[in-house]
Design a protein around this motif. Structure first.
Motif, PDB file in Angstrom:
ATOM      1  N   ASP A 163     -16.956   9.385  -0.713  1.00  0.00           N
ATOM      2  CA  ASP A 163     -17.126  10.383   0.337  1.00  0.00           C
ATOM      3  C   ASP A 163     -16.173  11.556   0.170  1.00  0.00           C
ATOM      4  O   ASP A 163     -16.444  12.647   0.654  1.00  0.00           O
ATOM      5  CB  ASP A 163     -16.916   9.752   1.710  1.00  0.00           C
ATOM      6  CG  ASP A 163     -17.979   8.713   2.030  1.00  0.00           C
ATOM      7  OD1 ASP A 163     -19.077   8.763   1.432  1.00  0.00           O
ATOM      8  OD2 ASP A 163     -17.705   7.837   2.870  1.00  0.00           O
ATOM      9  N   SER A 164     -15.042  11.305  -0.479  1.00  0.00           N
ATOM     10  CA  SER A 164     -14.044  12.359  -0.676  1.00  0.00           C
ATOM     11  C   SER A 164     -13.122  11.956  -1.820  1.00  0.00           C
ATOM     12  O   SER A 164     -13.090  10.788  -2.231  1.00  0.00           O
ATOM     13  CB  SER A 164     -13.208  12.552   0.596  1.00  0.00           C
ATOM     14  OG  SER A 164     -12.426  11.394   0.842  1.00  0.00           O
ATOM     15  N   LEU A 165     -12.352  12.906  -2.302  1.00  0.00           N
ATOM     16  CA  LEU A 165     -11.366  12.607  -3.334  1.00  0.00           C
ATOM     17  C   LEU A 165     -10.298  11.662  -2.781  1.00  0.00           C
ATOM     18  O   LEU A 165      -9.836  10.752  -3.473  1.00  0.00           O
ATOM     19  CB  LEU A 165     -10.736  13.906  -3.852  1.00  0.00           C
ATOM     20  CG  LEU A 165      -9.723  13.761  -4.984  1.00  0.00           C
ATOM     21  CD1 LEU A 165     -10.317  13.030  -6.188  1.00  0.00           C
ATOM     22  CD2 LEU A 165      -9.208  15.138  -5.395  1.00  0.00           C
TER      23      LEU A 165
ATOM     24  N   GLN B 109     -10.740   9.337  -0.551  1.00  0.00           N
ATOM     25  CA  GLN B 109     -11.310   7.995  -0.561  1.00  0.00           C
ATOM     26  C   GLN B 109     -11.283   7.408  -1.976  1.00  0.00           C
ATOM     27  O   GLN B 109     -10.944   6.243  -2.171  1.00  0.00           O
ATOM     28  CB  GLN B 109     -12.750   8.001  -0.041  1.00  0.00           C
ATOM     29  CG  GLN B 109     -13.353   6.601   0.007  1.00  0.00           C
ATOM     30  CD  GLN B 109     -14.817   6.615   0.332  1.00  0.00           C
ATOM     31  OE1 GLN B 109     -15.600   7.290  -0.337  1.00  0.00           O
ATOM     32  NE2 GLN B 109     -15.201   5.867   1.369  1.00  0.00           N
ATOM     33  N   GLU B 110     -11.601   8.215  -2.975  1.00  0.00           N
ATOM     34  CA  GLU B 110     -11.577   7.743  -4.357  1.00  0.00           C
ATOM     35  C   GLU B 110     -10.162   7.300  -4.744  1.00  0.00           C
ATOM     36  O   GLU B 110      -9.974   6.246  -5.364  1.00  0.00           O
ATOM     37  CB  GLU B 110     -12.065   8.831  -5.311  1.00  0.00           C
ATOM     38  CG  GLU B 110     -12.093   8.380  -6.751  1.00  0.00           C
ATOM     39  CD  GLU B 110     -12.615   9.436  -7.713  1.00  0.00           C
ATOM     40  OE1 GLU B 110     -12.771   9.098  -8.904  1.00  0.00           O
ATOM     41  OE2 GLU B 110     -12.861  10.592  -7.293  1.00  0.00           O
ATOM     42  N   VAL B 111      -9.169   8.087  -4.366  1.00  0.00           N
ATOM     43  CA  VAL B 111      -7.782   7.727  -4.667  1.00  0.00           C
ATOM     44  C   VAL B 111      -7.420   6.427  -3.956  1.00  0.00           C
ATOM     45  O   VAL B 111      -6.868   5.499  -4.569  1.00  0.00           O
ATOM     46  CB  VAL B 111      -6.805   8.858  -4.272  1.00  0.00           C
ATOM     47  CG1 VAL B 111      -5.358   8.390  -4.345  1.00  0.00           C
ATOM     48  CG2 VAL B 111      -7.028  10.078  -5.150  1.00  0.00           C
ATOM     49  N   PHE B 112      -7.735   6.349  -2.667  1.00  0.00           N
ATOM     50  CA  PHE B 112      -7.398   5.155  -1.899  1.00  0.00           C
ATOM     51  C   PHE B 112      -8.043   3.912  -2.495  1.00  0.00           C
ATOM     52  O   PHE B 112      -7.388   2.880  -2.690  1.00  0.00           O
ATOM     53  CB  PHE B 112      -7.808   5.302  -0.427  1.00  0.00           C
ATOM     54  CG  PHE B 112      -7.557   4.044   0.357  1.00  0.00           C
ATOM     55  CD1 PHE B 112      -6.280   3.751   0.799  1.00  0.00           C
ATOM     56  CD2 PHE B 112      -8.578   3.146   0.613  1.00  0.00           C
ATOM     57  CE1 PHE B 112      -6.032   2.571   1.491  1.00  0.00           C
ATOM     58  CE2 PHE B 112      -8.341   1.973   1.303  1.00  0.00           C
ATOM     59  CZ  PHE B 112      -7.062   1.680   1.745  1.00  0.00           C
ATOM     60  N   LEU B 113      -9.326   3.995  -2.808  1.00  0.00           N
ATOM     61  CA  LEU B 113     -10.014   2.829  -3.357  1.00  0.00           C
ATOM     62  C   LEU B 113      -9.499   2.468  -4.750  1.00  0.00           C
ATOM     63  O   LEU B 113      -9.434   1.283  -5.110  1.00  0.00           O
ATOM     64  CB  LEU B 113     -11.527   3.058  -3.364  1.00  0.00           C
ATOM     65  CG  LEU B 113     -12.153   3.143  -1.963  1.00  0.00           C
ATOM     66  CD1 LEU B 113     -13.629   3.496  -2.047  1.00  0.00           C
ATOM     67  CD2 LEU B 113     -11.935   1.858  -1.171  1.00  0.00           C
ATOM     68  N   ASN B 114      -9.077   3.458  -5.507  1.00  0.00           N
ATOM     69  CA  ASN B 114      -8.462   3.171  -6.802  1.00  0.00           C
ATOM     70  C   ASN B 114      -7.099   2.497  -6.624  1.00  0.00           C
ATOM     71  O   ASN B 114      -6.757   1.583  -7.386  1.00  0.00           O
ATOM     72  CB  ASN B 114      -8.332   4.451  -7.637  1.00  0.00           C
ATOM     73  CG  ASN B 114      -9.539   4.677  -8.502  1.00  0.00           C
ATOM     74  OD1 ASN B 114      -9.708   4.008  -9.512  1.00  0.00           O
ATOM     75  ND2 ASN B 114     -10.399   5.606  -8.101  1.00  0.00           N
ATOM     76  N   LEU B 115      -6.328   2.929  -5.638  1.00  0.00           N
ATOM     77  CA  LEU B 115      -5.055   2.267  -5.347  1.00  0.00           C
ATOM     78  C   LEU B 115      -5.289   0.811  -4.953  1.00  0.00           C
ATOM     79  O   LEU B 115      -4.600  -0.101  -5.420  1.00  0.00           O
ATOM     80  CB  LEU B 115      -4.309   2.987  -4.216  1.00  0.00           C
ATOM     81  CG  LEU B 115      -3.595   4.268  -4.574  1.00  0.00           C
ATOM     82  CD1 LEU B 115      -3.128   4.990  -3.311  1.00  0.00           C
ATOM     83  CD2 LEU B 115      -2.423   4.004  -5.500  1.00  0.00           C
ATOM     84  N   TRP B 116      -6.274   0.594  -4.099  1.00  0.00           N
ATOM     85  CA  TRP B 116      -6.586  -0.742  -3.611  1.00  0.00           C
ATOM     86  C   TRP B 116      -7.016  -1.651  -4.767  1.00  0.00           C
ATOM     87  O   TRP B 116      -6.552  -2.774  -4.910  1.00  0.00           O
ATOM     88  CB  TRP B 116      -7.677  -0.640  -2.562  1.00  0.00           C
ATOM     89  CG  TRP B 116      -7.942  -1.873  -1.755  1.00  0.00           C
ATOM     90  CD1 TRP B 116      -7.354  -3.108  -1.886  1.00  0.00           C
ATOM     91  CD2 TRP B 116      -8.876  -1.988  -0.693  1.00  0.00           C
ATOM     92  NE1 TRP B 116      -7.876  -3.976  -0.966  1.00  0.00           N
ATOM     93  CE2 TRP B 116      -8.812  -3.315  -0.221  1.00  0.00           C
ATOM     94  CE3 TRP B 116      -9.757  -1.108  -0.098  1.00  0.00           C
ATOM     95  CZ2 TRP B 116      -9.615  -3.779   0.820  1.00  0.00           C
ATOM     96  CZ3 TRP B 116     -10.551  -1.575   0.947  1.00  0.00           C
ATOM     97  CH2 TRP B 116     -10.473  -2.896   1.395  1.00  0.00           C
ATOM     98  N   ARG B 117      -7.912  -1.149  -5.626  1.00  0.00           N
ATOM     99  CA  ARG B 117      -8.396  -1.931  -6.767  1.00  0.00           C
ATOM    100  C   ARG B 117      -7.245  -2.226  -7.734  1.00  0.00           C
ATOM    101  O   ARG B 117      -7.116  -3.336  -8.252  1.00  0.00           O
ATOM    102  CB  ARG B 117      -9.524  -1.199  -7.477  1.00  0.00           C
ATOM    103  CG  ARG B 117     -10.134  -1.986  -8.621  1.00  0.00           C
ATOM    104  CD  ARG B 117     -11.403  -1.304  -9.146  1.00  0.00           C
ATOM    105  NE  ARG B 117     -11.930  -1.964 -10.299  1.00  0.00           N
ATOM    106  CZ  ARG B 117     -12.714  -3.040 -10.286  1.00  0.00           C
ATOM    107  NH1 ARG B 117     -13.042  -3.583  -9.138  1.00  0.00           N
ATOM    108  NH2 ARG B 117     -13.170  -3.570 -11.409  1.00  0.00           N
ATOM    109  N   THR B 118      -6.398  -1.233  -7.977  1.00  0.00           N
ATOM    110  CA  THR B 118      -5.258  -1.418  -8.872  1.00  0.00           C
ATOM    111  C   THR B 118      -4.310  -2.471  -8.308  1.00  0.00           C
ATOM    112  O   THR B 118      -3.872  -3.379  -9.026  1.00  0.00           O
ATOM    113  CB  THR B 118      -4.521  -0.083  -9.094  1.00  0.00           C
ATOM    114  OG1 THR B 118      -5.449   0.861  -9.630  1.00  0.00           O
ATOM    115  CG2 THR B 118      -3.332  -0.243 -10.026  1.00  0.00           C
TER     116      THR B 118
END
Length: 160
Positions: free
Chosen positions: A13-15, A17-26
């Protein structure tokens, strides 16, 4: 560092969100590697964090609320976590005569021994987790994570 790859398969939905989800996955991937160090020893990463904090103050005892404030991730039930560490003989609790409402926590010899046992495997784990990044990339990551976290930290947090 290379250019950001746009994925045709994953939409955000946004950059932010992409950063947050990448942090979470990492975090999830890196945490599972630490679980391999802590799990066989019967502790969690949060319990390790408590022991590490207590060892830094050893031989002094630390108030329960100070431990809760300094945790990397907030434990919803610090009392229950301390109960488990005490049952395993890794910590001990005392109540000062002058203030019976305060509970002071100190690490035991068994707790210190456990930290000593974990030290090398944990260092190897961290190297496995992030050793593929060079020093400059690691330093940049630290700074970016601190900047991202700063507006959301308490003013006197040791992690600020």
């Amino acid at each position: 560092m290379g250019a950001r790859k746009d994925s045709a398969q994953v939409k955000f939905d946004s950059l932010e969100q992409e950063v947050f989800l990448n942090l979470w996955r990492t975090y999830d991937r890196l945490r599972s590697m630490e679980d391999e160090v802590f799990g066989p020893r019967g502790i969690t990463s949060q319990q390790y964090n408590v022991l590490r904090l207590l060892a830094a103050h050893h031989p002094e005892a630390v108030p329960t609320l100070t431990i809760a404030d300094r945790m990397i991730s907030k434990a919803p039930d610090i009392t229950r976590m301390l109960d488990k560490l005490e049952a395993a003989s890794f910590i001990q609790r005392t109540r000062p005569q002058e203030n019976r409402r305060m509970v002071l926590i100190s690490i035991t010899a068994s707790g210190l021994a456990l930290l000593g046992e974990i030290a090398e495997p944990l260092q190897q784990c961290h190297a496995k987790q992030l050793g593929h990044l060079d020093k400059l990339e690691l330093e940049q990551m630290v700074l970016l994570l601190q900047r991202a976290r700063k507006p959301h930290e308490q003013t006197k947090n040791p992690w600020s």
